[in-house]
Write a protein that holds these residues in place. Structure first.
Motif, PDB file in Angstrom:
ATOM      1  N   ALA A 206       0.827  -1.206   0.000  1.00  0.00           N
ATOM      2  CA  ALA A 206       0.000   0.000   0.000  1.00  0.00           C
ATOM      3  C   ALA A 206       0.861   1.255   0.000  1.00  0.00           C
ATOM      4  O   ALA A 206       0.579   2.221  -0.739  1.00  0.00           O
ATOM      5  N   ALA A 207       1.895   1.274   0.827  1.00  0.00           N
ATOM      6  CA  ALA A 207       2.774   2.448   0.889  1.00  0.00           C
ATOM      7  C   ALA A 207       3.480   2.664  -0.440  1.00  0.00           C
ATOM      8  O   ALA A 207       3.583   3.803  -0.932  1.00  0.00           O
ATOM      9  N   HIS A 208       3.984   1.587  -1.040  1.00  0.00           N
ATOM     10  CA  HIS A 208       4.666   1.673  -2.332  1.00  0.00           C
ATOM     11  C   HIS A 208       3.714   2.184  -3.399  1.00  0.00           C
ATOM     12  O   HIS A 208       4.050   3.078  -4.185  1.00  0.00           O
ATOM     13  N   GLN A 209       2.498   1.617  -3.429  1.00  0.00           N
ATOM     14  CA  GLN A 209       1.533   1.997  -4.456  1.00  0.00           C
ATOM     15  C   GLN A 209       1.105   3.451  -4.335  1.00  0.00           C
ATOM     16  O   GLN A 209       1.077   4.204  -5.314  1.00  0.00           O
ATOM     17  N   ILE A 210       0.771   3.868  -3.123  1.00  0.00           N
ATOM     18  CA  ILE A 210       0.321   5.244  -2.908  1.00  0.00           C
ATOM     19  C   ILE A 210       1.428   6.241  -3.237  1.00  0.00           C
ATOM     20  O   ILE A 210       1.194   7.282  -3.860  1.00  0.00           O
ATOM     21  N   ALA A 211       2.658   5.912  -2.838  1.00  0.00           N
ATOM     22  CA  ALA A 211       3.786   6.802  -3.122  1.00  0.00           C
ATOM     23  C   ALA A 211       3.993   6.951  -4.624  1.00  0.00           C
ATOM     24  O   ALA A 211       4.209   8.066  -5.126  1.00  0.00           O
ATOM     25  N   PHE A 212       3.909   5.849  -5.363  1.00  0.00           N
ATOM     26  CA  PHE A 212       4.110   5.884  -6.816  1.00  0.00           C
ATOM     27  C   PHE A 212       2.995   6.674  -7.483  1.00  0.00           C
ATOM     28  O   PHE A 212       3.240   7.508  -8.360  1.00  0.00           O
ATOM     29  N   TRP A 213       1.752   6.416  -7.084  1.00  0.00           N
ATOM     30  CA  TRP A 213       0.628   7.161  -7.657  1.00  0.00           C
ATOM     31  C   TRP A 213       0.750   8.654  -7.354  1.00  0.00           C
ATOM     32  O   TRP A 213       0.446   9.495  -8.199  1.00  0.00           O
ATOM     33  N   ALA A 214       1.186   8.992  -6.148  1.00  0.00           N
ATOM     34  CA  ALA A 214       1.337  10.409  -5.777  1.00  0.00           C
ATOM     35  C   ALA A 214       2.394  11.087  -6.649  1.00  0.00           C
ATOM     36  O   ALA A 214       2.221  12.241  -7.076  1.00  0.00           O
ATOM     37  N   LEU A 215       3.474  10.379  -6.947  1.00  0.00           N
ATOM     38  CA  LEU A 215       4.518  10.941  -7.800  1.00  0.00           C
ATOM     39  C   LEU A 215       4.008  11.152  -9.229  1.00  0.00           C
ATOM     40  O   LEU A 215       4.317  12.161  -9.869  1.00  0.00           O
ATOM     41  N   ILE A 216       3.223  10.204  -9.740  1.00  0.00           N
ATOM     42  CA  ILE A 216       2.652  10.357 -11.079  1.00  0.00           C
ATOM     43  C   ILE A 216       1.711  11.555 -11.115  1.00  0.00           C
ATOM     44  O   ILE A 216       1.749  12.370 -12.050  1.00  0.00           O
ATOM     45  N   TYR A 217       0.876  11.675 -10.091  1.00  0.00           N
ATOM     46  CA  TYR A 217      -0.065  12.805 -10.038  1.00  0.00           C
ATOM     47  C   TYR A 217       0.684  14.129  -9.977  1.00  0.00           C
ATOM     48  O   TYR A 217       0.330  15.092 -10.677  1.00  0.00           O
ATOM     49  N   TYR A 218       1.721  14.173  -9.155  1.00  0.00           N
ATOM     50  CA  TYR A 218       2.523  15.399  -9.050  1.00  0.00           C
ATOM     51  C   TYR A 218       3.141  15.745 -10.398  1.00  0.00           C
ATOM     52  O   TYR A 218       3.122  16.910 -10.832  1.00  0.00           O
TER      53      TYR A 218
ATOM     54  N   ARG B 214      -3.188   9.195 -21.390  1.00  0.00           N
ATOM     55  CA  ARG B 214      -3.063  10.160 -20.293  1.00  0.00           C
ATOM     56  C   ARG B 214      -2.987   9.472 -18.924  1.00  0.00           C
ATOM     57  O   ARG B 214      -2.228   9.899 -18.052  1.00  0.00           O
ATOM     58  N   TYR B 215      -3.743   8.399 -18.750  1.00  0.00           N
ATOM     59  CA  TYR B 215      -3.853   7.806 -17.414  1.00  0.00           C
ATOM     60  C   TYR B 215      -3.196   6.428 -17.303  1.00  0.00           C
ATOM     61  O   TYR B 215      -3.358   5.755 -16.286  1.00  0.00           O
ATOM     62  N   HIS B 216      -2.455   6.018 -18.317  1.00  0.00           N
ATOM     63  CA  HIS B 216      -1.884   4.680 -18.281  1.00  0.00           C
ATOM     64  C   HIS B 216      -0.882   4.500 -17.139  1.00  0.00           C
ATOM     65  O   HIS B 216      -0.692   3.388 -16.642  1.00  0.00           O
ATOM     66  N   GLY B 217      -0.247   5.582 -16.711  1.00  0.00           N
ATOM     67  CA  GLY B 217       0.755   5.470 -15.657  1.00  0.00           C
ATOM     68  C   GLY B 217       0.201   4.881 -14.379  1.00  0.00           C
ATOM     69  O   GLY B 217       0.881   4.099 -13.698  1.00  0.00           O
ATOM     70  N   TYR B 218      -1.037   5.224 -14.041  1.00  0.00           N
ATOM     71  CA  TYR B 218      -1.646   4.696 -12.821  1.00  0.00           C
ATOM     72  C   TYR B 218      -1.876   3.192 -12.937  1.00  0.00           C
ATOM     73  O   TYR B 218      -1.631   2.427 -11.995  1.00  0.00           O
ATOM     74  N   LEU B 219      -2.348   2.749 -14.115  1.00  0.00           N
ATOM     75  CA  LEU B 219      -2.569   1.322 -14.344  1.00  0.00           C
ATOM     76  C   LEU B 219      -1.250   0.561 -14.375  1.00  0.00           C
ATOM     77  O   LEU B 219      -1.106  -0.493 -13.740  1.00  0.00           O
TER      78      LEU B 219
ATOM     79  N   GLN C 140      11.176   1.940 -15.850  1.00  0.00           N
ATOM     80  CA  GLN C 140      10.428   2.651 -16.884  1.00  0.00           C
ATOM     81  C   GLN C 140       9.417   3.614 -16.266  1.00  0.00           C
ATOM     82  O   GLN C 140       9.274   4.756 -16.701  1.00  0.00           O
ATOM     83  N   GLY C 141       8.717   3.152 -15.243  1.00  0.00           N
ATOM     84  CA  GLY C 141       7.735   4.011 -14.589  1.00  0.00           C
ATOM     85  C   GLY C 141       8.360   5.219 -13.908  1.00  0.00           C
ATOM     86  O   GLY C 141       7.735   6.276 -13.808  1.00  0.00           O
ATOM     87  N   SER C 142       9.593   5.083 -13.448  1.00  0.00           N
ATOM     88  CA  SER C 142      10.275   6.193 -12.769  1.00  0.00           C
ATOM     89  C   SER C 142      10.713   7.291 -13.731  1.00  0.00           C
ATOM     90  O   SER C 142      11.007   8.408 -13.302  1.00  0.00           O
ATOM     91  N   LEU C 143      10.774   6.971 -15.027  1.00  0.00           N
ATOM     92  CA  LEU C 143      11.274   7.931 -16.019  1.00  0.00           C
ATOM     93  C   LEU C 143      10.147   8.636 -16.768  1.00  0.00           C
ATOM     94  O   LEU C 143      10.335   9.089 -17.893  1.00  0.00           O
ATOM     95  N   PHE C 144       8.963   8.742 -16.144  1.00  0.00           N
ATOM     96  CA  PHE C 144       7.846   9.438 -16.784  1.00  0.00           C
ATOM     97  C   PHE C 144       8.230  10.873 -17.157  1.00  0.00           C
ATOM     98  O   PHE C 144       9.075  11.507 -16.515  1.00  0.00           O
ATOM     99  N   LEU C 145       7.635  11.352 -18.241  1.00  0.00           N
ATOM    100  CA  LEU C 145       7.855  12.709 -18.756  1.00  0.00           C
ATOM    101  C   LEU C 145       9.304  12.952 -19.189  1.00  0.00           C
ATOM    102  O   LEU C 145       9.801  14.073 -19.126  1.00  0.00           O
ATOM    103  N   THR C 146       9.981  11.876 -19.610  1.00  0.00           N
ATOM    104  CA  THR C 146      11.300  12.027 -20.225  1.00  0.00           C
ATOM    105  C   THR C 146      11.271  11.350 -21.596  1.00  0.00           C
ATOM    106  O   THR C 146      10.443  10.466 -21.844  1.00  0.00           O
ATOM    107  N   ARG C 147      12.174  11.740 -22.483  1.00  0.00           N
ATOM    108  CA  ARG C 147      12.235  11.126 -23.810  1.00  0.00           C
ATOM    109  C   ARG C 147      12.629   9.656 -23.725  1.00  0.00           C
ATOM    110  O   ARG C 147      12.235   8.861 -24.574  1.00  0.00           O
ATOM    111  N   ALA C 148      13.405   9.290 -22.718  1.00  0.00           N
ATOM    112  CA  ALA C 148      13.777   7.883 -22.554  1.00  0.00           C
ATOM    113  C   ALA C 148      12.543   7.023 -22.324  1.00  0.00           C
ATOM    114  O   ALA C 148      12.468   5.878 -22.782  1.00  0.00           O
ATOM    115  N   HIS C 149      11.545   7.571 -21.639  1.00  0.00           N
ATOM    116  CA  HIS C 149      10.312   6.844 -21.329  1.00  0.00           C
ATOM    117  C   HIS C 149       9.547   6.469 -22.587  1.00  0.00           C
ATOM    118  O   HIS C 149       8.833   5.461 -22.616  1.00  0.00           O
TER     119      HIS C 149
END
Length: 339
Positions: free
Chosen positions: A66-78, A167-172, A205-214
């Protein structure tokens, strides 16, 4: 933003780090060999779970997930609401995401050695497998306009459905990766190690959102093809060389030939050559096994994935339509004839 080539360099070093992390899982996992487990009870049984789970084994796994999931989702939202633009370099939020995922990989390793159990104690094995399949199907929907679905031709999926998925694939995707990661204890069977390496790549891959490498097409197709390697190796390890591994190998490679290779900018002769090599290898392997009639089994995986593309697109279209009706909006004319 960090330096211009930061994301590409981080991706390259990240792959190396994923391999090193997998090696550490193997090294540390030697001490888990004394864990007592129940006998295998069939296809729907997950073997690697404690016979008598405790409150702490359950709580540590679910709280960590739960902590891992919420933290990751919060980073994507930010990133979507505060950053919102693609760059060649790393954003500070990417550095945070890499640190968060690395921290939770270390935490899950510690949790396994202290309490052992993952989420598998409480949920079906098919939920873990299904989450990865859903990820792969969502990619096919997202890429429909760019590379098509069948030999470069797009399926009749509406623009709004594809835009919603993009737009929302990152959460899934983060759910699929994090859930599957926490489903398993950090065991060291060959199947676990191959799977953890794949999960580490998805977390990278998920950590590199909003970069060209992604969005690098060669990298993203490599991730799609990695499931062919994973599925084939797991089938070989579980049922041996006479098992059903060709269905997984040629099934997932079939999706590559039908869909994925058409988004790489390859010339028509190259694509024909790859298709020819695929058919030749498919027939040769089944002929050597004396099971030429079983070659058609390779169609099962593409058939399932393409059927699920239709189901997913329809569900998203129905959801978007319901949302518009609730808001009192009319359906855009361009989307009335397709989903």
């Amino acid at each position: 933003m960090l330096n211009k080539s930061g994301a590409t360099r981080t991706l390259a070093w990240g792959v190396v780090a994923c391999a090193v992390a997998t090696g550490l899982v193997w090294l540390l996992g030697q001490r888990l060999q004394g864990i007592r487990l129940l006998p295998d009870q069939g296809v729907s049984w997950y073997y690697w779970k404690l016979p008598e789970p405790t409150v702490w084994s359950r709580l540590s796994a679910w709280a960590g997930y739960a902590a891992h999931q919420i933290a990751f989702w919060a980073l994507i939202y930010y990133a979507q609401t505060r950053v919102g633009r693609y760059t060649a370099g790393l954003h500070p939020v990417n550095v945070v995401a890499l640190a968060v995922n690395t921290g939770f990989v270390a935490f899950h390793t510690l949790q396994t050695h202290l309490f052992y159990d993952g989420l598998a104690q409480d949920v079906s094995i098919f939920s873990s497998q299904g989450s990865v399949i859903l990820l792969l199907v969502a990619v096919l929907v997202m890429e429909n306009r760019r590379r098509g679905l069948f030999l470069g031709r797009p399926a009749p999926i509406g623009r709004q459905v594809v835009d919603f998925a993009r737009r929302y694939h990152g959460y899934l995707f983060s759910w699929a990766a994090v859930y599957t990661f926490w489903y398993h204890p950090m065991e060291i069977t060959s199947g676990h190690l191959v799977g953890f390496f794949y999960m580490f790549l998805l977390l990278l891959q998920g950590s590199l959102f909003l970069t060209r490498a992604h969005t690098d097409r060669r990298w993203t197709v490599t991730l799609e093809l990695a499931v062919a390697v994973h599925g084939t190796l797991v089938a070989l390890m579980s049922s041996g060389p006479d098992g059903a591994w060709p269905m997984f190998l040629f099934g997932f490679l079939g999706v590559f030939v039908i869909t994925q290779m058409h988004g790489l900018g390859l010339s028509l002769p190259v694509r024909w050559a790859l298709a020819g090599c695929y058919v030749g290898a498919l027939l040769a392997v089944h002929a050597l096994r004396g099971q030429i009639g079983s070659a058609f089994d390779a169609l099962r995986i593409p058939a399932i994935e393409y059927a699920l593309v239709g189901v997913l697109a329809l569900l998203v279209w129905l959801g978007l339509r319901a949302a518009r009706l609730i808001r009192g909006e009319r359906t855009p004319p361009a989307d009335r004839s397709r989903f």
